[in-house]
Design a protein around this motif. Structure first.
Motif, PDB file in Angstrom:
ATOM      1  N   GLN A   1      31.041  93.690  50.088  1.00 40.53           N
ATOM      2  CA  GLN A   1      30.394  92.988  51.200  1.00 40.53           C
ATOM      3  C   GLN A   1      31.256  91.895  51.838  1.00 40.53           C
ATOM      4  OE1 GLN A   1      27.253  93.810  52.477  1.00 40.53           O
ATOM      5  NE2 GLN A   1      27.476  95.581  51.110  1.00 40.53           N
ATOM      6  N   TYR A   2      32.104  91.260  51.047  1.00 37.52           N
ATOM      7  CA  TYR A   2      32.801  90.066  51.533  1.00 37.52           C
ATOM      8  C   TYR A   2      34.318  90.133  51.320  1.00 37.52           C
ATOM      9  CZ  TYR A   2      28.085  88.064  51.430  1.00 37.52           C
ATOM     10  OH  TYR A   2      26.755  87.817  51.625  1.00 37.52           O
TER      11      TYR A   2
ATOM     12  N   LYS B   1      36.961  91.633  52.523  1.00 33.73           N
ATOM     13  CA  LYS B   1      37.928  91.541  53.630  1.00 33.73           C
ATOM     14  C   LYS B   1      38.053  90.123  54.152  1.00 33.73           C
ATOM     15  CE  LYS B   1      37.548  96.328  55.196  1.00 33.73           C
ATOM     16  NZ  LYS B   1      37.183  97.252  56.322  1.00 33.73           N
ATOM     17  N   ASP B   2      36.973  89.345  54.056  1.00 31.21           N
ATOM     18  CA  ASP B   2      37.028  87.958  54.521  1.00 31.21           C
ATOM     19  C   ASP B   2      37.918  87.097  53.642  1.00 31.21           C
ATOM     20  OD1 ASP B   2      35.215  88.637  56.511  1.00 31.21           O
ATOM     21  OD2 ASP B   2      33.463  87.992  55.365  1.00 31.21           O
ATOM     22  N   TYR B   3      38.197  87.570  52.426  1.00 30.02           N
ATOM     23  CA  TYR B   3      38.991  86.795  51.486  1.00 30.02           C
ATOM     24  C   TYR B   3      40.273  87.517  51.091  1.00 30.02           C
ATOM     25  CZ  TYR B   3      34.714  84.110  51.232  1.00 30.02           C
ATOM     26  OH  TYR B   3      33.617  83.346  51.552  1.00 30.02           O
ATOM     27  N   GLY B   4      40.718  88.441  51.961  1.00 30.25           N
ATOM     28  CA  GLY B   4      41.995  89.091  51.764  1.00 30.25           C
ATOM     29  C   GLY B   4      42.004  90.210  50.747  1.00 30.25           C
TER      30      GLY B   4
ATOM     31  N   THR C   1      20.330  83.406  54.344  1.00 30.34           N
ATOM     32  CA  THR C   1      21.106  83.482  55.583  1.00 30.34           C
ATOM     33  C   THR C   1      20.540  82.603  56.686  1.00 30.34           C
ATOM     34  OG1 THR C   1      19.818  85.394  56.328  1.00 30.34           O
ATOM     35  CG2 THR C   1      21.851  85.844  55.116  1.00 30.34           C
TER      36      THR C   1
ATOM     37  N   ASP D   1      31.619  81.342  49.239  1.00 26.08           N
ATOM     38  CA  ASP D   1      32.820  80.504  49.325  1.00 26.08           C
ATOM     39  C   ASP D   1      33.114  79.850  47.981  1.00 26.08           C
ATOM     40  OD1 ASP D   1      33.171  81.077  52.017  1.00 26.08           O
ATOM     41  OD2 ASP D   1      32.230  79.222  52.725  1.00 26.08           O
TER      42      ASP D   1
ATOM     43  N   GLN E   1      26.556  82.065  52.345  1.00 30.13           N
ATOM     44  CA  GLN E   1      27.973  81.887  52.644  1.00 30.13           C
ATOM     45  C   GLN E   1      28.583  80.778  51.806  1.00 30.13           C
ATOM     46  OE1 GLN E   1      29.806  84.016  54.821  1.00 30.13           O
ATOM     47  NE2 GLN E   1      31.349  83.048  53.501  1.00 30.13           N
TER      48      GLN E   1
END
Length: 404
Positions: free
Chosen positions: A396-397, A399-402, A267, A342, A338
């Motif tokens: 963990q992630y 929601k950031d990717y729908g 991070t 991605d 990140q």
């Protein structure tokens, strides 16, 4: 299993230049010498090689194919190919050396296999090999990683292995190695410590590399058949570095082929130091029985490390990687948490392939290499599949990717 490995390294004491060696307690010296002699002898035996190659073909599913990722290639402007180690039985490259180590241990008369694991892929692979050859198996795993990689923990239990939680320190990979090594010291005569990467005292960096060289040997032939030439770039993630050495080993003497090892930037690589970029930020030191680059404090003790990928958060690296870094043969880069996440979603949604988070670091950097070298041929070692990671990633992630 015959390669030049650049100047026939390591030497007979296990050194790649100034790195490697065997820094172990006196009571282990004869044991390691026995393992080294047994390995050197057994890889000359036609029956052993035939048994291993038969298992590679009929049990693991080798050769693993190379896939031309045309959609990802079109998006980033270069021709990206993936060596599909994710298709191996157990889901990663780890099975390649685990079968070799298990067969060696069995022929040496050992009765139990022990090992550490971070992401759980080495643990699953060794538990699989232990079941196959009929040996007991203890896997040491940090409590943090047990929670993150629950599907692999279940697999190890199903396969009959004992998963030993490690509760001290950061409760991740480095502590799992500490605990496994301590357990090994209690009975090195009957136990075989099947180290999970190209790390540890001699002969393990050489031995694991040699078993993993099947990846590079296959890939070298396959990519030339597919494209008519050698690749311009190789890309692989690096924690301890076994999947990278497996791929790189067959191309070390090909000067036209650039090689990229990708470490976890976590991070924050510059300010707080929440990363595990050993070669990029480390200095030479001794840990877990070998000399290599390591992340260490002023007193020479291993630094706390971190990565979103449980299989990469180790404060040292294989000694051959340190040597290759110093001579400039491999370029070592980093990818952040990140960037890896991605890439995890990009490969999943572009090509329909869900990669391990470890492998996602390599995919992330491959897109950078592609953008900087348009039209080039890039071969990425897709070292593992992401089944083990999906619950963690979505939690963990997602929601950031729908998702959710």
């Amino acid at each position: 299993m015959k390669n030049s490995f650049t100047h026939n390294l390591p030497d007979n004491k296990g050194y790649f230049g100034e790195y490697g060696g065997s820094f172990i307690p006196p009571q282990l010296e004869s044991i390691m010498a026995e393992i080294s002699d047994a390995y050197d002898a057994i890889v000359q035996e036609e029956s052993f090689l035939e048994e291993l190659n038969d298992l590679y073909q009929h049990y693991v599913g080798r050769p693993s194919p190379i896939f031309h990722a045309k959609n990802l290639s079109a998006k980033h402007g270069a021709q990206i190919y993936l060596k599909r180690e994710d298709l191996n039985h157990t889901g990663a490259h780890k099975i390649n050396h685990c079968l070799g180590e298990a067969l060696l241990a069995k022929k040496m008369g050992k009765t139990k296999l022990i090992a550490e694991t971070g992401a759980g892929q080495h643990g699953v692979a060794l538990a699989t090999a232990a079941a196959l050859v009929g040996m007991e198996c203890d896997i040491y795993m940090g409590e943090v990683d047990i929670a993150k990689e629950h599907p692999n923990v279940v697999r190890m239990h199903i396969l009959g292995a004992k998963v030993v939680p490690v509760t001290h320190g950061l409760k991740t990979l480095k502590e799992a190695v500490d605990a496994a090594f301590e357990a090994y010291l209690t009975d090195p005569v009957n136990q075989f410590y099947a180290i999970g990467s190209v790390v540890g005292p001699h002969p393990f960096p050489k031995m694991v590399r040699d078993f993993q060289s099947v990846v590079g040997n296959e890939a070298r032939q396959q990519i030339q058949t597919m494209t008519g030439k050698l690749p311009d770039h190789l890309v692989a993630c690096v924690g301890g570095g076994s999947n990278a050495m497996g791929l790189f080993s067959a191309f070390l003497d090909d000067e036209s082929v650039a090689m990229h090892g990708v470490e976890p930037a976590g991070t924050d690589i510059e300010v707080t130091g929440k990363h595990a970029a050993t070669i990029s930020k480390g200095t030479p030191g001794v840990m877990h029985g070998f000399k290599s680059y390591m992340l260490q404090d002023e007193g020479g003790e291993p630094s706390a490390v971190y990565s979103v990928a449980s299989g990469l958060d180790y404060p040292s690296v294989g000694p051959q990687h340190s040597y290759l870094k110093d001579i400039g043969r491999v370029q070592y880069a980093t990818a952040s948490d990140q960037q890896a996440i991605d890439a995890f979603f990009e490969l999943s949604r572009t090509e329909g392939l869900i990669p391990a988070i470890e492998s996602s670091h390599a995919v992330a950097h491959a897109t950078v290499v592609a953008q900087n070298n348009p039209g080039s041929i890039i071969l990425v070692n897709l070292s593992g599949r992401g089944d083990k990671d999906i619950d963690f990633v979505v939690d963990q992630y997602g929601k950031d990717y729908g998702i959710g």
